[in-house]
Design a protein around this motif. Structure first.
Motif: not given
Ligand SMILES: [Zn+2]
Length: 327
Positions: A21-25, A133-135, A203-205, A261-263
């Motif tokens: 649900s939350h990554e970065h290419l 939409i990212k905040l 996120g990041h909870s 991961h937020d990776s």
């Molecule tokens: Zn992130």
């Protein structure tokens, strides 16, 4: 039929499958593609393809890229990956935690219009449409001193995002500083704007271990992003984060908790000053499928509950947002 924008065009939400649900290419800073000593597009594309190929062999079918323009989103990389990626990719509009000064004189509706352009026409000069939409609300939210303060601007941008979400049917995903319980004021704004909170991911909870806070988010009807699970975490911290998810599953919340991961596959953030990105790790998106899911199963999670975490929770955010715009 509920559709979602991916970088390769619209697809059915029911086809997303196992989703991170939350990554970065690619991430870094806006404009980095113009600084050749920092950023190398060929290298970025190669690293993305390697990491995508690796994660697809672990059964992941979709990745949500939570990188808005000011965090270094690269629409041209998406164009190059659209045909060659073995994983579906959903791109983001929105804004990162340091609201650019450009938006300071815009009102909520002007900001919504700007996000809607990314959703309805495409990112930058491409035809790739944003699907989320990212905040991002972090320490800056605590700075409160009038209209020029970060808090005022972050709240305004959140209302703009809410209006864009409501009219486009695209969900909002939030980076939050969980230790300051920033999910709460965000949900207050989304409530006030009339959103279905099921469409919102706080996120990041899993940076927090405060069950009271986490269950309050869930009881308010929102989706909980337990989406920080980097490979660099010590084993006991991986176990703490997994146990937290396990405890929430036991309370019946599996279908509203999503994992990630937020990776990043290629990141200039915290990278060396000579550029070239952080050390390559093509396994950056494996700890959830290969470590956390295994731990959860060994500790009693059923295959239905794993499907809830990996498929139904995040699909539910797209379905709820779509329904708001297509009543
Ligand atoms: Zn992130």
């Amino acid at each position: 039929m509920t559709t979602v924008n991916t970088i390769a065009g619209p697809m059915e939400v029911s086809d997303l499958g196992r989703t991170l649900s939350h990554e970065h290419l690619v991430s870094g800073m806006g404009g980095m593609d113009k600084i050749t000593q920092l950023y190398d597009e060929e290298e970025a594309v190669r690293r993305c393809l390697d990491a995508l190929e690796t994660v697809s062999t672990a059964g992941i079918q979709t990745i949500i890229d939570c990188t808005p323009l000011d965090l270094g989103r690269q629409a041209r990389v998406f164009e190059r990956l659209a045909d060659s990626s073995s994983v579906n990719i959903i791109a983001a509009t929105g804004v990162y935690r340091w609201v650019p000064l450009t938006y300071y004189s815009w009102n909520e509706d002007a900001i919504a219009e700007y996000f809607l352009k990314d959703i309805e026409e495409g990112l930058e000069s491409t035809s790739i449409k944003a699907g989320v939409i990212k905040l991002a609300w972090d320490y800056e939210y605590l700075l409160d001193d009038g209209v020029r303060s970060p808090k005022f601007q972050l709240e305004k941008v959140a209302r703009g995002a809410a209006r864009a979400s409501k009219s486009s049917g695209v969900p909002i995903t939030c980076h939050t500083r969980a230790l300051d319980k920033l999910g709460m004021p965000l949900l207050d704004i989304f409530d006030d704007e009339g959103l279905d909170l099921r469409s919102i991911t706080i996120g990041h909870s899993n940076d927090s271990g405060d069950m009271e806070y986490l269950t309050t988010i869930l009881r308010r009807g929102a989706t909980l992003g337990m989406d920080r699970f980097q490979s660099t975490l010590p084993e006991d911290e991986k176990e703490r984060r997994s146990r937290l998810v396990s405890d929430l599953i036991k309370l019946g919340f599996a279908d509203r908790i999503c994992l990630g991961h937020d990776s990043a596959a290629y990141s200039l953030n915290l990278g060396p000053p000579e550029g070239g990105g952080r050390i390559e790790d093509r396994t950056c998106w494996l700890p959830v499928p290969d470590w956390e899911i295994k731990w959860l199963v060994e500790n009693g999670a059923s295959s239905e509950e794993i499907d809830d975490l990996m498929i139904n929770s995040i699909a539910g955010t797209f379905a709820a947002a779509y329904k708001m715009a297509n009543k």
